[in-house]
Design a protein around this motif. Structure first.
Motif, PDB file in Angstrom:
ATOM      1  N   LEU A  85       0.815  -1.217   0.000  1.00 52.22           N
ATOM      2  CA  LEU A  85       0.000   0.000   0.000  1.00 52.22           C
ATOM      3  C   LEU A  85       0.848   1.267   0.000  1.00 52.22           C
ATOM      4  CD1 LEU A  85      -2.856  -0.976   2.503  1.00 52.22           C
ATOM      5  CD2 LEU A  85      -3.045  -0.676   0.025  1.00 52.22           C
ATOM      6  N   ASN A  86       2.094   1.130   0.410  1.00 55.54           N
ATOM      7  CA  ASN A  86       2.979   2.292   0.472  1.00 55.54           C
ATOM      8  C   ASN A  86       3.889   2.426  -0.748  1.00 55.54           C
ATOM      9  OD1 ASN A  86       2.758   3.653   3.328  1.00 55.54           O
ATOM     10  ND2 ASN A  86       2.559   1.456   3.661  1.00 55.54           N
ATOM     11  N   LEU A  87       3.757   1.494  -1.688  1.00 57.28           N
ATOM     12  CA  LEU A  87       4.499   1.617  -2.942  1.00 57.28           C
ATOM     13  C   LEU A  87       3.786   2.608  -3.857  1.00 57.28           C
ATOM     14  CD1 LEU A  87       5.349  -2.129  -3.739  1.00 57.28           C
ATOM     15  CD2 LEU A  87       6.994  -0.323  -3.197  1.00 57.28           C
ATOM     16  N   PRO A  88       4.516   3.242  -4.781  1.00 59.50           N
ATOM     17  CA  PRO A  88       3.853   4.143  -5.735  1.00 59.50           C
ATOM     18  C   PRO A  88       2.815   3.381  -6.553  1.00 59.50           C
ATOM     19  CG  PRO A  88       6.245   4.348  -5.855  1.00 59.50           C
ATOM     20  CD  PRO A  88       5.966   3.157  -4.998  1.00 59.50           C
ATOM     21  N   LYS A  89       1.740   4.051  -6.884  1.00 61.66           N
ATOM     22  CA  LYS A  89       0.699   3.405  -7.684  1.00 61.66           C
ATOM     23  C   LYS A  89       1.205   3.184  -9.100  1.00 61.66           C
ATOM     24  CE  LYS A  89      -4.120   3.799  -9.134  1.00 61.66           C
ATOM     25  NZ  LYS A  89      -4.313   2.356  -8.982  1.00 61.66           N
ATOM     26  N   ALA A  91      11.095  -0.915 -11.946  1.00 65.46           N
ATOM     27  CA  ALA A  91      10.765  -2.025 -11.040  1.00 65.46           C
ATOM     28  C   ALA A  91      10.651  -1.573  -9.589  1.00 65.46           C
ATOM     29  CB  ALA A  91      11.820  -3.125 -11.159  1.00 65.46           C
ATOM     30  N   SER A  92      11.160  -0.387  -9.295  1.00 69.49           N
ATOM     31  CA  SER A  92      11.183   0.081  -7.903  1.00 69.49           C
ATOM     32  C   SER A  92       9.787   0.285  -7.325  1.00 69.49           C
ATOM     33  CB  SER A  92      11.982   1.385  -7.801  1.00 69.49           C
ATOM     34  OG  SER A  92      11.335   2.424  -8.522  1.00 69.49           O
ATOM     35  N   LYS A  93       8.778   0.409  -8.193  1.00 66.42           N
ATOM     36  CA  LYS A  93       7.421   0.618  -7.669  1.00 66.42           C
ATOM     37  C   LYS A  93       6.655  -0.690  -7.494  1.00 66.42           C
ATOM     38  CE  LYS A  93       5.573   1.706 -12.286  1.00 66.42           C
ATOM     39  NZ  LYS A  93       4.911   2.730 -13.103  1.00 66.42           N
ATOM     40  N   TYR A  94       7.342  -1.806  -7.720  1.00 66.01           N
ATOM     41  CA  TYR A  94       6.706  -3.111  -7.557  1.00 66.01           C
ATOM     42  C   TYR A  94       7.445  -3.942  -6.507  1.00 66.01           C
ATOM     43  CZ  TYR A  94       4.849  -1.854 -12.177  1.00 66.01           C
ATOM     44  OH  TYR A  94       4.259  -1.202 -13.226  1.00 66.01           O
ATOM     45  N   THR A  95       6.775  -4.968  -6.019  1.00 60.05           N
ATOM     46  CA  THR A  95       7.447  -5.927  -5.150  1.00 60.05           C
ATOM     47  C   THR A  95       8.376  -6.789  -5.995  1.00 60.05           C
ATOM     48  OG1 THR A  95       5.735  -7.607  -5.445  1.00 60.05           O
ATOM     49  CG2 THR A  95       5.426  -6.035  -3.638  1.00 60.05           C
ATOM     50  N   ARG A  96       9.343  -7.421  -5.348  1.00 58.36           N
ATOM     51  CA  ARG A  96      10.239  -8.316  -6.082  1.00 58.36           C
ATOM     52  C   ARG A  96       9.465  -9.461  -6.715  1.00 58.36           C
ATOM     53  NH1 ARG A  96      16.159  -9.589  -3.548  1.00 58.36           N
ATOM     54  NH2 ARG A  96      16.900  -7.451  -3.332  1.00 58.36           N
ATOM     55  N   SER A  97       8.464  -9.929  -5.997  1.00 53.09           N
ATOM     56  CA  SER A  97       7.671 -11.046  -6.500  1.00 53.09           C
ATOM     57  C   SER A  97       6.966 -10.673  -7.798  1.00 53.09           C
ATOM     58  CB  SER A  97       6.638 -11.457  -5.447  1.00 53.09           C
ATOM     59  OG  SER A  97       5.767 -12.433  -5.955  1.00 53.09           O
ATOM     60  N   LYS A  98       6.366  -9.484  -7.819  1.00 52.32           N
ATOM     61  CA  LYS A  98       5.658  -9.055  -9.027  1.00 52.32           C
ATOM     62  C   LYS A  98       6.636  -8.814 -10.173  1.00 52.32           C
ATOM     63  CE  LYS A  98       2.157  -5.948 -10.783  1.00 52.32           C
ATOM     64  NZ  LYS A  98       1.040  -5.058 -10.453  1.00 52.32           N
ATOM     65  N   THR A  99       7.766  -8.214  -9.861  1.00 56.18           N
ATOM     66  CA  THR A  99       8.773  -7.982 -10.899  1.00 56.18           C
ATOM     67  C   THR A  99       9.258  -9.299 -11.478  1.00 56.18           C
ATOM     68  OG1 THR A  99       9.503  -5.955  -9.792  1.00 56.18           O
ATOM     69  CG2 THR A  99      11.014  -6.934 -11.386  1.00 56.18           C
ATOM     70  N   ARG A 100       9.472 -10.277 -10.608  1.00 59.82           N
ATOM     71  CA  ARG A 100       9.946 -11.590 -11.058  1.00 59.82           C
ATOM     72  C   ARG A 100       8.962 -12.214 -12.052  1.00 59.82           C
ATOM     73  NH1 ARG A 100       9.978 -13.974  -6.428  1.00 59.82           N
ATOM     74  NH2 ARG A 100      12.038 -13.176  -5.859  1.00 59.82           N
ATOM     75  N   LYS A 101       7.678 -12.054 -11.787  1.00 58.96           N
ATOM     76  CA  LYS A 101       6.659 -12.618 -12.680  1.00 58.96           C
ATOM     77  C   LYS A 101       6.617 -11.886 -14.020  1.00 58.96           C
ATOM     78  CE  LYS A 101       3.744 -14.039  -8.799  1.00 58.96           C
ATOM     79  NZ  LYS A 101       2.526 -13.733  -8.011  1.00 58.96           N
ATOM     80  N   THR A 102       7.074 -10.645 -14.019  1.00 62.37           N
ATOM     81  CA  THR A 102       7.055  -9.837 -15.245  1.00 62.37           C
ATOM     82  C   THR A 102       8.246 -10.130 -16.141  1.00 62.37           C
ATOM     83  OG1 THR A 102       5.974  -8.084 -13.964  1.00 62.37           O
ATOM     84  CG2 THR A 102       6.847  -7.459 -16.105  1.00 62.37           C
ATOM     85  N   ILE A 103       9.335 -10.602 -15.551  1.00 63.78           N
ATOM     86  CA  ILE A 103      10.555 -10.858 -16.325  1.00 63.78           C
ATOM     87  C   ILE A 103      10.324 -12.019 -17.287  1.00 63.78           C
ATOM     88  CG2 ILE A 103      12.986 -11.530 -16.196  1.00 63.78           C
ATOM     89  CD1 ILE A 103      13.066 -10.322 -13.386  1.00 63.78           C
ATOM     90  N   ASN A 154       6.852  -3.839 -20.287  1.00 65.80           N
ATOM     91  CA  ASN A 154       5.879  -4.433 -19.364  1.00 65.80           C
ATOM     92  C   ASN A 154       5.857  -3.718 -18.015  1.00 65.80           C
ATOM     93  OD1 ASN A 154       5.146  -6.346 -21.262  1.00 65.80           O
ATOM     94  ND2 ASN A 154       6.565  -7.893 -20.511  1.00 65.80           N
ATOM     95  N   LEU A 155       7.034  -3.305 -17.540  1.00 64.09           N
ATOM     96  CA  LEU A 155       7.101  -2.624 -16.245  1.00 64.09           C
ATOM     97  C   LEU A 155       6.522  -1.208 -16.313  1.00 64.09           C
ATOM     98  CD1 LEU A 155      10.679  -3.651 -15.031  1.00 64.09           C
ATOM     99  CD2 LEU A 155       8.500  -4.419 -14.066  1.00 64.09           C
TER     100      LEU A 155
END
Length: 374
Positions: A46-50, A137-149, A200-201
């Motif tokens: 919730l505290n990450l950038p939208k 990628a800084s506005k996403y969790t590592r998990s979400k970024t990993r799924k995007t790669i 994608n990011l």
């Protein structure tokens, strides 16, 4: 987050009241630790950038335009490049970098013909691309970024995104990865993969607001592209519904799709994109309207690319399927008087002897009055 009720203060009655719901939750979070971890994770998110929401509408099968807008994220990528490199790269260099991200294959082909020191170019641009990807990628969790790669180079990209090359112990590690990629001849593939990741990011979620299909030449390619997208939702438009109806077997919708496709010289989507054989329709139209030039049924687009014979055939197809559509629509209207659409039975409104049509009580001269199948 402030809780109105402390977990220890929840009454037994409340637990019983919500037992089924809690039972389902316990399957996902069987312990206090797993539940706490999820709460911590969600609170942090919730505290990450939208993320950026991208809305596109009225694509109408225009794949090239759609692909360009998707590749540059409606300017999001260029703005991010300017933010990161405004004090390090000239404007033309930033534009070159943006083009590399939008069209990596084409750009690489040009660069390899023109660049004298390709190894240096690879090194510089790999660093730039990684920096852009890391920033996005800084506005996403590592998990979400990993799924995007993309699966190619997934481990290496994840390492590069999460390593600080400025740290003394990591600088050599970072450089070794890039050098090895270049030495193994995988730089092109790696750049293409990084460019796809950046695209994608740049967009967290893609919203398509109606009309993927219609008059454009490559709606099938648009659909293929959307299937590759990580996060997309679609609100179908009226033109999309027509194509769905045709795919479901509605004869009237099939006729409408064929008519619009012939009107805009877009039969290739049906033939090449979906493998539909239109030769029988062509033979029928050519035979029935052999002596009819069908001048009023010229296509709205692309006729400059057709030979005289091709243009005549397309006109004949357009006229033939238009009459078929009017017949099929008339049958539907007559079967359903509750539609109150009798005024739309076009063929019933024609005075064939005088070559006129009556619309809302007024008579109009027809531009084409040759109807051999009526």
């Amino acid at each position: 987050m402030e809780y109105k009720i402390h977990p220890k203060e929840i009454s037994q009655e409340k637990v019983i009241e919500n037992y089924k719901f809690l039972k389902l939750l316990s399957n996902q979070f069987p312990s206090i630790e797993t539940a706490s971890t999820e709460i911590i994770n969600l609170e942090a998110i919730l505290n990450l950038p939208k993320g950026t929401e991208h809305f596109l509408s009225d694509i109408h099968g225009e794949y090239e335009t759609f692909k360009h807008i998707l590749s540059n994220a409606s300017g999001v990528i260029r703005r991010r490049i300017d933010e990161i490199f405004s004090d390090r790269l000239e404007n033309h260099q930033r534009q070159e970098l943006a083009t590399l991200i939008y069209y990596p294959k084409s750009k690489l082909s040009l660069v390899k013909k023109e660049e004298e020191d390709i190894v240096k170019w690879y090194n510089n641009n790999l660093v730039f691309l990684i920096e852009i990807a890391r920033n996005l990628a800084s506005k996403y969790t590592r998990s979400k970024t990993r799924k995007t790669i993309p699966p190619q180079f997934q481990y290496i990209i994840e390492e590069l995104l999460n390593v600080n090359e400025n740290l003394m112990n990591k600088e050599a590690y970072f450089e070794a990865i890039l050098n090895t990629i270049i030495e193994l001849g995988r730089a092109d593939k790696f750049i293409i993969t990084l460019s796809t990741l950046i695209q994608n990011l740049a967009i967290d979620r893609l919203h398509i607001v109606g009309d993927i299909f219609d008059r454009g030449p490559s709606a099938d390619k648009v659909m293929d592209e959307l299937l590759k997208h990580e996060s997309v939702d679609i609100q179908w438009g009226n033109h999309d519904v027509v194509w769905m109806g045709a795919a479901a077997g509605s004869l009237a919708y099939i006729a409408i799709v064929l008519r619009i496709s012939s009107r805009y010289n877009n039969l290739d989507t049906l033939e090449d994109g979906y493998g539909i054989n239109l030769v029988p329709l062509m033979h029928f139209a050519s035979e029935v309207y052999e002596k009819d030039n069908c001048a009023e049924f010229s296509p709205k687009a692309g006729k400059e690319n057709l030979s005289k014979g091709q243009l005549k055939t397309l006109r004949q197809i357009h006229k033939a399927i238009s009459i078929i559509q009017f017949k099929l629509e008339g049958q539907i209207i007559n079967r359903n008087p509750d539609f109150n659409m009798s005024s739309r039975t076009i063929l019933d409104q024609i005075d064939y002897q005088n070559g006129e049509i009556i619309i809302e009580g007024k008579s109009y001269k027809l531009l084409d009055s040759n109807f051999p199948t009526i």
